[in-house]
Design a protein around this motif. Structure first.
Motif, PDB file in Angstrom:
ATOM      1  N   UNK A  19       2.124 -10.460  12.321  1.00  0.00           N
ATOM      2  CA  UNK A  19       1.206  -9.449  11.803  1.00  0.00           C
ATOM      3  C   UNK A  19      -0.086 -10.078  11.280  1.00  0.00           C
ATOM      4  N   UNK A  20       0.009 -11.186  10.561  1.00  0.00           N
ATOM      5  CA  UNK A  20      -1.208 -11.827  10.062  1.00  0.00           C
ATOM      6  C   UNK A  20      -2.037 -12.396  11.210  1.00  0.00           C
ATOM      7  N   UNK A  21      -1.372 -12.841  12.287  1.00  0.00           N
ATOM      8  CA  UNK A  21      -2.091 -13.331  13.464  1.00  0.00           C
ATOM      9  C   UNK A  21      -2.919 -12.219  14.083  1.00  0.00           C
ATOM     10  N   UNK A  41     -12.026 -20.538  14.349  1.00  0.00           N
ATOM     11  CA  UNK A  41     -12.240 -19.727  13.153  1.00  0.00           C
ATOM     12  C   UNK A  41     -11.061 -18.804  12.921  1.00  0.00           C
ATOM     13  N   UNK A  42     -10.560 -18.191  14.002  1.00  0.00           N
ATOM     14  CA  UNK A  42      -9.410 -17.294  13.924  1.00  0.00           C
ATOM     15  C   UNK A  42      -8.187 -18.027  13.364  1.00  0.00           C
ATOM     16  N   UNK A  43      -7.905 -19.216  13.875  1.00  0.00           N
ATOM     17  CA  UNK A  43      -6.752 -19.977  13.392  1.00  0.00           C
ATOM     18  C   UNK A  43      -6.875 -20.333  11.915  1.00  0.00           C
ATOM     19  N   UNK A  44      -8.085 -20.659  11.484  1.00  0.00           N
ATOM     20  CA  UNK A  44      -8.300 -20.943  10.069  1.00  0.00           C
ATOM     21  C   UNK A  44      -8.048 -19.712   9.209  1.00  0.00           C
ATOM     22  N   UNK A  45      -8.556 -18.576   9.671  1.00  0.00           N
ATOM     23  CA  UNK A  45      -8.329 -17.322   8.945  1.00  0.00           C
ATOM     24  C   UNK A  45      -6.852 -16.934   8.968  1.00  0.00           C
ATOM     25  N   UNK A  46      -6.200 -17.184  10.096  1.00  0.00           N
ATOM     26  CA  UNK A  46      -4.788 -16.842  10.222  1.00  0.00           C
ATOM     27  C   UNK A  46      -3.939 -17.660   9.247  1.00  0.00           C
ATOM     28  N   UNK A  47      -4.193 -18.948   9.174  1.00  0.00           N
ATOM     29  CA  UNK A  47      -3.374 -19.781   8.287  1.00  0.00           C
ATOM     30  C   UNK A  47      -3.540 -19.346   6.831  1.00  0.00           C
ATOM     31  N   UNK A  48      -4.763 -19.012   6.435  1.00  0.00           N
ATOM     32  CA  UNK A  48      -4.987 -18.529   5.070  1.00  0.00           C
ATOM     33  C   UNK A  48      -4.285 -17.188   4.850  1.00  0.00           C
ATOM     34  N   UNK A  51      -0.421 -17.581   4.528  1.00  0.00           N
ATOM     35  CA  UNK A  51       0.023 -18.109   3.235  1.00  0.00           C
ATOM     36  C   UNK A  51       0.174 -16.988   2.200  1.00  0.00           C
ATOM     37  N   UNK A  52      -0.579 -15.922   2.357  1.00  0.00           N
ATOM     38  CA  UNK A  52      -0.468 -14.767   1.466  1.00  0.00           C
ATOM     39  C   UNK A  52       0.574 -13.783   2.002  1.00  0.00           C
ATOM     40  N   UNK A  53       0.570 -13.572   3.318  1.00  0.00           N
ATOM     41  CA  UNK A  53       1.431 -12.558   3.924  1.00  0.00           C
ATOM     42  C   UNK A  53       2.917 -12.877   3.800  1.00  0.00           C
ATOM     43  N   UNK A  54       3.299 -14.135   3.965  1.00  0.00           N
ATOM     44  CA  UNK A  54       4.718 -14.478   3.943  1.00  0.00           C
ATOM     45  C   UNK A  54       5.371 -14.179   2.590  1.00  0.00           C
ATOM     46  N   UNK A  55       4.823 -14.676   1.487  1.00  0.00           N
ATOM     47  CA  UNK A  55       5.447 -14.311   0.211  1.00  0.00           C
ATOM     48  C   UNK A  55       5.346 -12.810  -0.082  1.00  0.00           C
ATOM     49  N   UNK A  56       4.252 -12.196   0.354  1.00  0.00           N
ATOM     50  CA  UNK A  56       4.097 -10.755   0.126  1.00  0.00           C
ATOM     51  C   UNK A  56       5.193  -9.971   0.833  1.00  0.00           C
ATOM     52  N   UNK A  57       5.508 -10.351   2.067  1.00  0.00           N
ATOM     53  CA  UNK A  57       6.576  -9.666   2.810  1.00  0.00           C
ATOM     54  C   UNK A  57       7.911  -9.851   2.102  1.00  0.00           C
ATOM     55  N   UNK A  58       8.171 -11.047   1.610  1.00  0.00           N
ATOM     56  CA  UNK A  58       9.439 -11.289   0.924  1.00  0.00           C
ATOM     57  C   UNK A  58       9.565 -10.449  -0.346  1.00  0.00           C
ATOM     58  N   UNK A  59       8.453 -10.190  -1.005  1.00  0.00           N
ATOM     59  CA  UNK A  59       8.467  -9.383  -2.224  1.00  0.00           C
ATOM     60  C   UNK A  59       8.493  -7.889  -1.906  1.00  0.00           C
TER      61      UNK A  59
END
Length: 75
Positions: A19-21, A41-48, A51-59
């Motif tokens: 989803x973040x990709x 640029x896309x890959x840089x934005x995706x990695x950032x 890092x937010x999306x993964x913990x957010x999904x877990x919560x």
């Protein structure tokens, strides 16, 4: 293989990654257009974003499951 008890974490990892990709790609293309350096640029934005999306999904996932269980009638 990964033990079944880790299934929710693996699910969240894969879902948040995909989803973040997609979302970061759409946002990046809309912001800068199609051109040179877009993929980097896309890959840089995706990695950032990931890092937010993964913990957010877990919560958020357990909260969402509870909300859905209240909204959906049992058979």
């Amino acid at each position: 293989m990964i033990p079944p008890r880790y299934a929710p974490i693996v699910f969240g990892f894969i879902l948040s990654g995909l989803m973040s990709f997609l979302v970061s790609g759409i946002s990046t293309i809309r912001a800068v257009g199609l051109g040179d350096g877009l993929f980097t640029l896309w890959l840089g934005n995706w990695s950032a974003s990931w890092m937010i999306a993964f913990p957010a999904v877990l919560i958020v996932a357990p909260l969402t499951r509870k909300l859905v269980s209240k909204l959906v009638r049992a058979p």
